[in-house]
Scaffold this active site. Structure first.
Site, PDB file in Angstrom:
ATOM      1  N   HIS A  41       0.830  -1.201   0.000  1.00 50.45           N
ATOM      2  CA  HIS A  41       0.000   0.000   0.000  1.00 50.45           C
ATOM      3  C   HIS A  41       0.868   1.256   0.000  1.00 50.45           C
ATOM      4  O   HIS A  41       0.625   2.193  -0.775  1.00 50.45           O
ATOM      5  CB  HIS A  41      -0.917  -0.010   1.227  1.00 50.45           C
ATOM      6  CG  HIS A  41      -1.664   1.272   1.427  1.00 50.45           C
ATOM      7  ND1 HIS A  41      -2.956   1.462   0.996  1.00 50.45           N
ATOM      8  CD2 HIS A  41      -1.290   2.450   2.012  1.00 50.45           C
ATOM      9  CE1 HIS A  41      -3.342   2.682   1.307  1.00 50.45           C
ATOM     10  NE2 HIS A  41      -2.352   3.310   1.917  1.00 50.45           N
ATOM     11  N   GLU A  42       1.886   1.284   0.856  1.00 48.61           N
ATOM     12  CA  GLU A  42       2.750   2.470   0.933  1.00 48.61           C
ATOM     13  C   GLU A  42       3.564   2.640  -0.353  1.00 48.61           C
ATOM     14  O   GLU A  42       3.818   3.763  -0.790  1.00 48.61           O
ATOM     15  CB  GLU A  42       3.674   2.363   2.142  1.00 48.61           C
ATOM     16  CG  GLU A  42       2.965   2.325   3.489  1.00 48.61           C
ATOM     17  CD  GLU A  42       2.001   3.489   3.687  1.00 48.61           C
ATOM     18  OE1 GLU A  42       2.266   4.587   3.151  1.00 48.61           O
ATOM     19  OE2 GLU A  42       0.965   3.301   4.352  1.00 48.61           O
ATOM     20  N   ASP A  56      -4.903   1.104  -1.973  1.00 45.82           N
ATOM     21  CA  ASP A  56      -5.467  -0.173  -1.514  1.00 45.82           C
ATOM     22  C   ASP A  56      -5.612  -1.145  -2.688  1.00 45.82           C
ATOM     23  O   ASP A  56      -5.284  -2.334  -2.576  1.00 45.82           O
ATOM     24  CB  ASP A  56      -6.843   0.059  -0.864  1.00 45.82           C
ATOM     25  CG  ASP A  56      -6.731   0.696   0.513  1.00 45.82           C
ATOM     26  OD1 ASP A  56      -5.625   0.707   1.076  1.00 45.82           O
ATOM     27  OD2 ASP A  56      -7.759   1.187   1.014  1.00 45.82           O
TER      28      ASP A  56
END
Length: 422
Positions: free
Chosen positions: A261-262, A345
Site C-alpha cells: 500500500h505504501e 489499496d
C-alpha cells in the site's frame, strides 16, 4: 452545542445494511466492549477537533481586538532596533501565548488517549514532544514571518505572489529535509531489524520498480499502541517507514500488504500530486488572504490601531484568515487524499493477491487504534484523509481478483494465438 448534539445524538450509530455480516461488520471482528470503546473515543476526539478549530479562530480574533498584538509589537520595538530581532521577540510572545491558551485542549486530548490506552506516553514524555513542537514551529514560523513581512514592505500590492513564489521552493525543501532533520527529533529511525522481512519487502519494491535499499523502522511503542506505516520525503530522502507497533501486532503477510500500500503512493506519484495540490491551494490562499486582509485593514484599521498591512501586529489576522481557509478547503483536500488511498489499496491487493491478509490487517488497525469503523458524514468530510475502515475492508472483501485473473489469462491466450498466426 450544535456539534455536540450532532456527534452525540444525531450521528447514526448503525452501519449500512450492506456491511452487515461481512468482514466489514464491527460485530464480526470486534467485541461489544471494543465497539463501545471505539465509539466513545472517536466521538471525544471528533468533538475536541470541532471545538478546537473555532477556538483557534477566537484566540487570534481576541488577540487583535483587545490590542494584545499591538502591545507585543511595541514591546519588541522597545527591546531591539533591528527588524529581525523585533520579529523574533514578537513571534515568541505570540507563540507562547497561543501555546498556553491551546494547552488545556491539548492536554484533554492527551488525557483521553491515555484513558483509552491509545497513548503509551507518560506526562513528561508527552510534554517533551509538546516543547519540541513549540520550538520547531517557532523556528519555521520565524523564517516564514520575517520573509513574509519583508515582502509586504517591498511589494505593496503583489506581496502575495512573491510570497507564494518563495513558498514553493521552501515547501519542497521542507519535504526533502523532514525525514533526516525533523522526524529524528521525535523518534529514533533505523533500518528494519528483521532482515528476512526486509528482503521480502525490498523484493516487492523491486517488483514495483522502486529504487529502495532500506525499509525504516521507528520506535513508536514508547508513545502509542496504535499501528501505522507511511511514506515521507522526496527524491533521495524518500523513506518507507514502519512503526514498531505495526511489526509487533501484524503478521508477515499483513505487513507485506501494508508495505505494498505504501509503495503504491510512490508508484502513483501521490507525494508529488499532494505537493502540487497543496501549492495550488496555497496560491489561491495567499491571494485571498491579501484581499481579505487589505479589506479588514481599510474597514477596521482605526479600531484595531493598524495603519498598514506591513505592521507585525497584523500577523494574527493573517493566521486567522489562513486557518479559516484551510478548514474550508479541507473537504476538498481530504476527498483527494481518500481517492489516492483507494488507489493504493487497490494496488496493494493486486500486488500481494492476498485478500485475507488485507482484511485482517485493516481489522487489526481498527481494533488497536479504536477507529470509528463508519464515522458520521461531517466527521468524514472534515477529518478523514483515508476512507472509513468499513469501506476499506468491504472493498478488500469484494475486490474482483478472480475476474481480473481470468481477464489476464484471456489476454495471454489471445496474445499467444496472435503470435502463432503471425
Amino acid at each position: 452545542m450544535a456539534i455536540y448534539y450532532y456527534l452525540y445524538d444525531m450521528a447514526p450509530g448503525e452501519i449500512p445494511e450492506i456491511y452487515k455480516g461481512t468482514s466489514a461488520d464491527p460485530a464480526v471482528f470486534l467485541t461489544a466492549a471494543e465497539q463501545t470503546l471505539g465509539k466513545e473515543y472517536s466521538t471525544i476526539k471528533n468533538f475536541l477537533f470541532f471545538l478546537g478549530v473555532p477556538f483557534e479562530w477566537l484566540v487570534y480574533f481576541f488577540i487583535l481586538v483587545f490590542g494584545v498584538s499591538k502591545k507585543f509589537e511595541e514591546w519588541s520595538k522597545q527591546t531591539v532596533r533591528f527588524s529581525v530581532g523585533q520579529t523574533a521577540i514578537y513571534l515568541f510572545y505570540l507563540s507562547l501565548l497561543t501555546f498556553l491558551l491551546a494547552f488545556p485542549l491539548q492536554y484533554i486530548s492527551y488525557h483521553f488517549s491515555r484513558v483509552y490506552r491509545i497513548s503509551a506516553q507518560t506526562f513528561p514524555q508527552w510534554m517533551k514532544n509538546e516543547l519540541i513542537d513549540f520550538w520547531v514551529s517557532y523556528v519555521l514560523m520565524f523564517v516564514l514571518v520575517f520573509v513574509l513581512y519583508a515582502l509586504i514592505k517591498r511589494f505593496k500590492k503583489k506581496w502575495w505572489l512573491a510570497a507564494w513564489a518563495l513558498f514553493v521552493p521552501f515547501t519542497v525543501f521542507m519535504m526533502y529535509v523532514q525525514p533526516v532533520l525533523i522526524d529524528p527529533l521525535y523518534n529514533d529511525f533505523y533500518p528494519l531489524k528483521n532482515k528476512q522481512l526486509e528482503t521480502k519487502i525490498l523484493n516487492l519494491a523491486d517488483k514495483a520498480n522502486i529504487p529502495a535499499d532500506h525499509v525504516y523502522e521507528v520506535n513508536k511503542s514508547k508513545e502509542t499502541n496504535a499501528l501505522n506505516a507511511y511514506v515521507t520525503g522526496i527524491g533521495g530522502n524518500a523513506r518507507i517507514v514502519l512503526w514498531d507497533t505495526t511489526l509487533k501486532k501484524l503478521n508477515e503477510e499483513e505487513v507485506l500488504f501494508v508495505m505494498a500500500h505504501e509503495m503504491a503512493h510512490y508508484v502513483k506519484k501521490h507525494i508529488y500530486i499532494g505537493i502540487g495540490s497543496y501549492l495550488a491551494f496555497a496560491f489561491f490562499g495567499f491571494w485571498l488572504a491579501a484581499k481579505w486582509m487589505e479589506r479588514w485593514v481599510r474597514k477596521y484599521g482605526k479600531q484595531l490601531h493598524i495603519k498598514e498591512l506591513s505592521q507585525l501586529r497584523t500577523l494574527p489576522l493573517f493566521l486567522l484568515v489562513i486557518s479559516m481557509m484551510a478548514f474550508a478547503s479541507s473537504p476538498f483536500s481530504n476527498a483527494i487524499s481518500r481517492f489516492e488511498e483507494k488507489q493504493a489499496d487497490a494496488y496493494a491487493i493486486e500486488m500481494t493477491r492476498d485478500k485475507e491478509a488485507a482484511i485482517s490487517a485493516f481489522q487489526k488497525l481498527a481494533r488497536e487504534g479504536l477507529s470509528e469503523v463508519k464515522p458520521p458524514a461531517l466527521v468524514k468530510i472534515f477529518r478523514y484523509g483515508h476512507p472509513a475502515m468499513a469501506e476499506r475492508i468491504y472493498m478488500m472483501e469484494t475486490y474482483p481478483l478472480e475476474v481480473k485473473e481470468g481477464k489476464r489469462k484471456e489476454e495471454r491466450s489471445g496474445a499467444s494465438a496472435q503470435k502463432s498466426r503471425d
